[in-house]
Every structure is written in C-alpha cells, then in structure tokens.
Design a protein around this motif. Structure first.
Motif: not given
Length: 433
Positions: A120-121, A114, A112, A108-109, A105, A116-117
């Motif tokens: 969280f990840s 991101s 992207t 992936l953040s 994750g 927020i991601l």
C-alpha cells in the motif's frame, strides 16, 4: 517581486512580466527538484532489496518498482487534473506530500514486517515519482518554442544533485536505522519521505504566482483578440502526430530503463557486490539520467526532435548490449552500462516532453501531460513487474539484451512521425492558401 495582482496587466507589459516569472518559476521548481531527486533515488536504490528481504525470494523483487510506478500512474492523472484546475502549485504540492507519507509508510512496513502495508505504501510513494516527473512541465509553461527543451533540461539537471545524494547516503541511513533499533533498509525510506515533503513545501511556499495560471491568462487574451480561430492545435492531425510520437518515445524509454535498472541491484548483490557498490552504480545511473540535461536540451532545441528521438534508441541499445555482456564481477562495465541507460532515458524524456508541449495549447496542456504521464508510469510498472520474472526464469543478460533490441523501435517511430507531420502541415498550408 511579482504578486498575484500582477496577473492583471496591460498587453505591453506582458512579455516583460512573463520573462521574469519564467525565470522565477525555473528557480523554484529547480530547488524543489534537488530534494525530489534525493527522495526518488534513495527509494529506488533499496526498494528491490527490501522486497527480497521481506518476501524471501528474488522472483518478486521487481514488485516495488512495479507498485510505485503503478501508483505514480494514478497520481500522474490526479496531479495533472489538479494542475489543470488549480495550477501547478496545488498539483505538485499534493503529489510530493503524498509521496513523502508513502515513503514513511514503507519504512514503517519494514519495522512492523507488514507486507500489506509495504504494498500500500509503495503505491502512495509513487505520487512522489509522478510529481518529480511532472515538475519538468512547470518550467515549460512560460518558455518560448526555442526555450522549451532547455527549460526541461534546467529542471532535470537540478535533480542531479539530489540523485547523487540519495544513493550516496544509503549506507549512512542504513547505519542510522540500525542505531535507532529499526531494520537497516527502513533508513533510506525515512530519508526519502523527508526529502519529498521538503520538496512539496518549497513548491507550496514559493511557486507564487502560478506560472500555469499566467500562461492561461495570456492564451485567453490572445483568443479574445483572435475570435475567428477555428481549430485548436489538438484538433490538427500534425499536432496529434506530435502528441502520439512524444508519448511513445517516453513510454518506451521508461519501460526499458525501469526494467534494467530495477534488477541491477539484485544482479549485483547476487554476485557479491556490497551495498555501497550498488549505491555507486545506481547513483551514477540516476546522475546520468539528469546531469546531461543541459546539453540534451540544447541539442533538442538546435538540431531537432527527430534526430534526438532516434538517438535515444541507439544509446539504449548500447546500454543493453554492454549490460548483457558485462562480466558479473566488473563494477566498471556495470557503471558504463547503467550510465548509458540513464543517458538514453534522458534524451528520450526531454525529446518526448518537448514534443508534447509543442503539440498542445495551454488551456488543455496540464491535463494532456498528466494523461501521457499515466501511460509512462504504467510502462514503468510493466517493466518493473516483468523484469523480475524474466531474470528469475532466464537471466539478467537476457533482460538487458531484450531491452536494448526493443529500444530500436524508436528509430522508425520518430522518422515516421516527422514524415507524417510534414505531410499534414503542408496540407494545412495548401488549404489556407
């Protein structure tokens, strides 16, 4: 091969089967730790750099360490509860798998962009860290009192192989990420996630029968033969002293180690060091966290918990002083400082872990260990969060020196614990006589 049916055994065979299962459990957990260590080290190496790149400031560069250690606090409690109820196999598998998906994750953040991601990840990624630490307890379940520190050390030294591999592959994974068209710092987290998932699969497929189930069965058999036992170890003040002191040692060493380690990559990048040089320093540091384990375990078992607990504070003090006084362009001095930082943490963790095992009974051990690891993780989260603030408002030298001075608290702590334990045990002996 030992099977689950072997758990129903005659008393005369229990010692032999216990010894076989002890060796098998050490082998399986050690194998998983090779991959777990790689997953942990890869993420640590670039976590602060990724945060700086995505947030655009150094002031919050300590957030990744804070978030994944905060996540590991919650995960430590859950892994401990799962292990208490369902065994080490279930608890450790769940933790490693969750940490693996968290690392993916994070990658992936970065792709992207991101925030927020990312946050969280990083929290979920902490589950891998928690499992990496709690795996050390699995080796002590079937160990005798004279084997406990050595058992912890065998598992930790296995982590060394992964700990060296993780940072050394940072440059390669960076190039790989660029080749497939994603941000360079996402690459190490792809590797980290894969390594954690493999570690979880090894535990799930090979840790059979579960050593924690076996040792609880032995304890139940012992209790049935000694039904007149009035107190558990957790109810005896001497053992409570052991739990508190062991926890305090690990909490303090974790706080100091995380704080200095987190800001070292930022400090090095700021003074012109390359990513490969950063990876080298962090790799040596993490190797020093685990490689001395065999010697440390033997020393803890041979010369005692008190002396080694105090030694960890002295070693961390030296690490802080050298890091604070090292010339900013000196790779050698940073390697020495971070190596001592790792060794001090190693001594503190093995000593504290052994004290916790000494002071708990199998029926409640996993839950107690999980609870202690919650506070260890929270200490790491605090160290990670505060490190960026301290460096941003002052300097890396101030952070390092303050961490070294704080470590000196370990010396009076373990001396006081040893004195109180002797007093309580003498009282207990006098009462029994």
């Amino acid at each position: 091969m030992i099977t689950n049916r072997s758990l129903v055994i005659q008393e005369k065979d229990s010692h032999l089967i216990k010894e076989k299962l002890y060796k098998r459990s050490l082998l399986v957990v050690s194998l998983s730790q090779i991959f777990g260590g790689a997953g942990l080290a890869a993420g640590i190496t670039v976590g602060a750099l990724l945060a700086k790149e995505m947030l655009g400031t150094e002031a919050y560069s300590g957030l990744p360490a804070a978030l994944f250690t905060l996540g590991s606090a919650g995960a430590a409690f859950i892994v401990g509860k799962l292990s208490q109820r369902f065994g080490r196999r279930t608890g450790l598998t769940a933790g490693f798998m969750t940490g693996g998906f968290g690392a993916l994750g994070v990658a992936l953040s970065a792709i992207t962009n991101s925030i927020i991601l990312l946050f969280f990840s990083l929290l979920i990624y902490g589950a891998g860290t928690a499992s990496n630490l709690q795996a050390r307890y699995a080796g002590t379940d079937l160990a005798s009192e004279q084997q406990r520190a050595t058992a912890v050390s065998i598992i930790m030294v296995s982590t060394t192989f992964g700990a060296f591999a993780g940072p050394s592959l940072v440059g390669t994974m960076k190039d790989y990420a660029l080749n497939i068209g994603i941000p360079s710092l996402a690459g190490p987290f792809l590797f980290s996630g894969t390594a954690f998932i493999i570690a979880g699969l090894i535990i799930f497929l090979m840790l059979r029968p579960d050593p924690y189930h076996f040792v609880k069965m032995l304890e139940n058999n012992k209790r049935s033969r000694n039904s007149n036992v009035e107190h558990t170890t957790s109810e005896i003040p001497a053992y409570k002293n052991g739990i508190m002191a062991g926890a305090a040692i690990m909490i303090l060493t974790q706080l100091v180690m995380i704080a200095i380690m987190t800001m070292t990559p930022i400090h090095m990048e700021h003074h012109g060091h390359s990513l490969n040089e950063i990876g080298l320093v962090i790799g040596v540091h993490i190797g020093s966290m685990y490689l001395p384990s065999l010697l440390t375990g033997l020393l803890v078992d041979k010369i005692g918990r008190t002396i080694m607990g105090a030694a960890s504070g002295v070693i961390l003090l030296l690490a802080g002083i050298i890091a604070a006084m090292a010339p900013s362009n000196s790779l050698l001095f940073l390697i020495i400082a971070l190596s001592l930082l790792g060794i001090g943490w190693n001594v503190g963790l093995i000593t504290g872990t052994t004290m916790i095992v000494d002071s708990t009974e199998p029926s409640q051990r996993a839950k107690s260990q999980g609870t202690v690891d919650v506070f260890i993780a929270l200490a790491g989260a605090s160290g990670g969060a505060l490190s960026g603030v301290i460096v941003g408002s002052s300097s890396y030298a101030t952070l390092s020196f303050a961490g070294g001075i704080l470590s000196l608290l370990l010396v009076p702590l373990v001396v006081r614990k040893n004195r109180n334990t002797k007093i309580e045990l003498n009282k207990k002996r006098n009462m029994s006589n």
